[in-house]
Design a protein around this motif. Sequence first.
Motif, PDB file in Angstrom:
ATOM      1  N   GLU A  24      36.223  69.580  10.691  1.00 21.31           N
ATOM      2  CA  GLU A  24      37.351  70.511  10.809  1.00 21.31           C
ATOM      3  C   GLU A  24      37.268  71.316  12.099  1.00 21.31           C
ATOM      4  O   GLU A  24      38.287  71.641  12.714  1.00 21.31           O
ATOM      5  CB  GLU A  24      37.382  71.468   9.612  1.00 21.31           C
ATOM      6  CG  GLU A  24      37.842  70.847   8.311  1.00 21.31           C
ATOM      7  CD  GLU A  24      39.335  70.533   8.307  1.00 21.31           C
ATOM      8  OE1 GLU A  24      40.071  71.047   9.179  1.00 21.31           O
ATOM      9  OE2 GLU A  24      39.758  69.770   7.435  1.00 21.31           O
ATOM     10  N   LEU A  25      36.049  71.656  12.506  1.00 18.67           N
ATOM     11  CA  LEU A  25      35.898  72.450  13.723  1.00 18.67           C
ATOM     12  C   LEU A  25      36.218  71.631  14.966  1.00 18.67           C
ATOM     13  O   LEU A  25      36.824  72.143  15.919  1.00 18.67           O
ATOM     14  CB  LEU A  25      34.471  72.998  13.815  1.00 18.67           C
ATOM     15  CG  LEU A  25      34.183  73.855  15.053  1.00 18.67           C
ATOM     16  CD1 LEU A  25      34.968  75.159  14.992  1.00 18.67           C
ATOM     17  CD2 LEU A  25      32.691  74.133  15.192  1.00 18.67           C
ATOM     18  N   ARG A  28      39.834  71.543  16.420  1.00 21.20           N
ATOM     19  CA  ARG A  28      40.219  72.893  16.822  1.00 21.20           C
ATOM     20  C   ARG A  28      39.496  73.311  18.103  1.00 21.20           C
ATOM     21  O   ARG A  28      40.068  73.974  18.968  1.00 21.20           O
ATOM     22  CB  ARG A  28      39.921  73.883  15.686  1.00 21.20           C
ATOM     23  CG  ARG A  28      40.821  73.675  14.481  1.00 21.20           C
ATOM     24  CD  ARG A  28      40.406  74.532  13.294  1.00 21.20           C
ATOM     25  NE  ARG A  28      41.407  74.513  12.246  1.00 21.20           N
ATOM     26  CZ  ARG A  28      41.543  73.555  11.343  1.00 21.20           C
ATOM     27  NH1 ARG A  28      40.687  72.531  11.350  1.00 21.20           N
ATOM     28  NH2 ARG A  28      42.495  73.600  10.430  1.00 21.20           N
ATOM     29  N   ARG A  31      41.133  71.449  21.068  1.00 22.45           N
ATOM     30  CA  ARG A  31      42.487  71.898  21.397  1.00 22.45           C
ATOM     31  C   ARG A  31      42.500  73.331  21.906  1.00 22.45           C
ATOM     32  O   ARG A  31      43.344  73.683  22.727  1.00 22.45           O
ATOM     33  CB  ARG A  31      43.384  71.731  20.168  1.00 22.45           C
ATOM     34  CG  ARG A  31      43.629  70.262  19.856  1.00 22.45           C
ATOM     35  CD  ARG A  31      44.083  69.971  18.445  1.00 22.45           C
ATOM     36  NE  ARG A  31      43.944  68.535  18.169  1.00 22.45           N
ATOM     37  CZ  ARG A  31      44.013  67.987  16.959  1.00 22.45           C
ATOM     38  NH1 ARG A  31      44.199  68.771  15.897  1.00 22.45           N
ATOM     39  NH2 ARG A  31      43.868  66.691  16.801  1.00 22.45           N
ATOM     40  N   ARG A  32      41.575  74.134  21.439  1.00 18.08           N
ATOM     41  CA  ARG A  32      41.497  75.512  21.944  1.00 18.08           C
ATOM     42  C   ARG A  32      40.950  75.545  23.362  1.00 18.08           C
ATOM     43  O   ARG A  32      41.326  76.406  24.184  1.00 18.08           O
ATOM     44  CB  ARG A  32      40.610  76.357  21.014  1.00 18.08           C
ATOM     45  CG  ARG A  32      40.555  77.844  21.408  1.00 18.08           C
ATOM     46  CD  ARG A  32      39.633  78.594  20.480  1.00 18.08           C
ATOM     47  NE  ARG A  32      39.564  80.000  20.803  1.00 18.08           N
ATOM     48  CZ  ARG A  32      40.221  80.965  20.165  1.00 18.08           C
ATOM     49  NH1 ARG A  32      41.028  80.657  19.154  1.00 18.08           N
ATOM     50  NH2 ARG A  32      40.093  82.231  20.519  1.00 18.08           N
ATOM     51  N   GLU A 205      40.928  72.542   3.598  1.00 16.15           N
ATOM     52  CA  GLU A 205      41.742  73.396   4.463  1.00 16.15           C
ATOM     53  C   GLU A 205      43.055  73.717   3.770  1.00 16.15           C
ATOM     54  O   GLU A 205      43.485  73.025   2.856  1.00 16.15           O
ATOM     55  CB  GLU A 205      41.932  72.748   5.829  1.00 16.15           C
ATOM     56  CG  GLU A 205      42.577  71.373   5.831  1.00 16.15           C
ATOM     57  CD  GLU A 205      44.081  71.476   5.781  1.00 16.15           C
ATOM     58  OE1 GLU A 205      44.650  72.348   6.433  1.00 16.15           O
ATOM     59  OE2 GLU A 205      44.697  70.668   5.062  1.00 16.15           O
ATOM     60  N   ASP A 246      39.534  75.746   7.097  1.00 15.82           N
ATOM     61  CA  ASP A 246      40.227  76.104   8.334  1.00 15.82           C
ATOM     62  C   ASP A 246      40.028  77.579   8.671  1.00 15.82           C
ATOM     63  O   ASP A 246      39.941  77.945   9.853  1.00 15.82           O
ATOM     64  CB  ASP A 246      41.708  75.750   8.265  1.00 15.82           C
ATOM     65  CG  ASP A 246      42.402  76.290   7.029  1.00 15.82           C
ATOM     66  OD1 ASP A 246      41.787  76.254   5.952  1.00 15.82           O
ATOM     67  OD2 ASP A 246      43.565  76.733   7.129  1.00 15.82           O
ATOM     68  N   CYS A 249      36.646  77.885  10.360  1.00 20.16           N
ATOM     69  CA  CYS A 249      36.645  77.341  11.722  1.00 20.16           C
ATOM     70  C   CYS A 249      37.391  78.253  12.696  1.00 20.16           C
ATOM     71  O   CYS A 249      36.915  78.504  13.815  1.00 20.16           O
ATOM     72  CB  CYS A 249      37.260  75.947  11.724  1.00 20.16           C
ATOM     73  SG  CYS A 249      36.264  74.713  10.855  1.00 20.16           S
ATOM     74  N   GLU A 250      38.555  78.721  12.288  1.00 21.88           N
ATOM     75  CA  GLU A 250      39.322  79.610  13.162  1.00 21.88           C
ATOM     76  C   GLU A 250      38.558  80.909  13.427  1.00 21.88           C
ATOM     77  O   GLU A 250      38.592  81.447  14.540  1.00 21.88           O
ATOM     78  CB  GLU A 250      40.691  79.910  12.551  1.00 21.88           C
ATOM     79  CG  GLU A 250      41.619  78.713  12.472  1.00 21.88           C
ATOM     80  CD  GLU A 250      42.042  78.209  13.840  1.00 21.88           C
ATOM     81  OE1 GLU A 250      41.982  78.982  14.816  1.00 21.88           O
ATOM     82  OE2 GLU A 250      42.425  77.024  13.939  1.00 21.88           O
ATOM     83  N   LEU A 253      35.760  80.223  16.068  1.00 15.27           N
ATOM     84  CA  LEU A 253      36.280  80.081  17.423  1.00 15.27           C
ATOM     85  C   LEU A 253      36.752  81.428  17.976  1.00 15.27           C
ATOM     86  O   LEU A 253      36.619  81.698  19.177  1.00 15.27           O
ATOM     87  CB  LEU A 253      37.414  79.059  17.437  1.00 15.27           C
ATOM     88  CG  LEU A 253      36.974  77.611  17.191  1.00 15.27           C
ATOM     89  CD1 LEU A 253      38.179  76.700  17.084  1.00 15.27           C
ATOM     90  CD2 LEU A 253      36.043  77.123  18.300  1.00 15.27           C
ATOM     91  N   HIS A 254      37.292  82.262  17.112  1.00 16.88           N
ATOM     92  CA  HIS A 254      37.708  83.591  17.565  1.00 16.88           C
ATOM     93  C   HIS A 254      36.507  84.425  17.987  1.00 16.88           C
ATOM     94  O   HIS A 254      36.493  85.010  19.089  1.00 16.88           O
ATOM     95  CB  HIS A 254      38.474  84.303  16.451  1.00 16.88           C
ATOM     96  CG  HIS A 254      38.672  85.763  16.708  1.00 16.88           C
ATOM     97  ND1 HIS A 254      39.553  86.246  17.663  1.00 16.88           N
ATOM     98  CD2 HIS A 254      38.064  86.859  16.164  1.00 16.88           C
ATOM     99  CE1 HIS A 254      39.500  87.568  17.691  1.00 16.88           C
ATOM    100  NE2 HIS A 254      38.612  87.963  16.789  1.00 16.88           N
TER     101      HIS A 254
END
Length: 397
Positions: A24-25, A28, A31-32, A205, A246, A249-250, A253-254
């Motif tokens: 899942e990570l 992301r 794309r980030r 997710e 999700d 993972c978000e 990344l934040h």
Amino acid sequence: MNLTGGKISGTVLLTGVTGGLGAELLPRLLRRHPDCEVAALTRGGTPRQAQDRLEAALDFARLGPEERARVSLLHGDVSHPRFGLSDADWRALASRVGRVFHLAASVDFDLPLAESRAANVDSAREVLAFCGEAARGMRDFRLNYVSTAYVSGRRRGRLMEDELYLGQTFCNGYEQSKFEAEQLVRQAAARLPLTIYRPSQIIGESSEGRIRKFFGYYEFLKLAERGRMPVLPADPLARPDLVPADYVCEAMLHFDADPGAVGRCYHLTAGLERSLSFERIFSQMYRELAARRLDGKGPAKPRMFRPEELEWMASPEELRRFHLSPLKLLLRTYRAYLESERDFDCEATQASLARAGIALPDIESALWLSAGYALGARFGQTGRAGAARSGAARQPA
């Protein structure tokens, strides 16, 4: 490694890409950070086997050709000295890596402690040694380490993010080995810029319910679908902490892009107020099973008992079926998580994420979608689309 405006350009080392969270990570992360490349450390008896395992993860991640081209196989084992690489290859890798996401872990609750330590503590030690080498040449180096909220062990009461050892005992070797691994990581925080994440029980997710690894809740779902759950050994009022993949993972990344997160530990959990009781979870499970039948008649929901009450509250027939059921083995593995709840402090973390537009998804909706995905993709039933065409699919009550 360059970090400009929160964007990473360079090589990211990712462990655990074939696991439920890693798959899942990965999309992301790509794309980030469209200018980064990912070295995916992957186990396998041979390079071909490792490549096959990585390809399966890339398929699950739904990566396009250009994204796949930015992912390279690193055949090795994170728990082996220098990942099983030659000294020259290990140093060459360290010279170009400026970000590490260490997600790899053994989550087998039934392993002996020595084996759990070999997987979880040894891997943390090797990752820290690698990071020490990599950080010398990278101005913006960061380590993102995934622990677990269950390093709290058998402690009760409010469980805080800045606490680790308060004399607690542990429910299994997994918890203890992750606790010992986090101890190593915290000790390294004096010399390495790092952030620790403690997710609770990860479910699918939240938009489609997709999940790559089926354990915990999904093992009970599988038995229920097959009519192999003669009783429900759980405290009906206890609220297990479930969190969608999700969201985890978000959040990682934040915080990875936030300099203020260095040296911090975050509970990536739902919290008691946003968690569902076992009564509601299992009721929803059996409603979902019924909704997937054309006649609307799924398996009957069995009676629920607290695990310690089972032997004297269940009927002789319920006990007979229980002792013949695979459920008995699941109870041995998960009993500690079925008879009580944990109160993970997460309000400040959730508020910080919400300000960045990362809100905790609705847990009941995510669980409903995830159950449908698991039943369709894993357990051999028709997918939710088929249930919808029959008029059976619906939102949770």
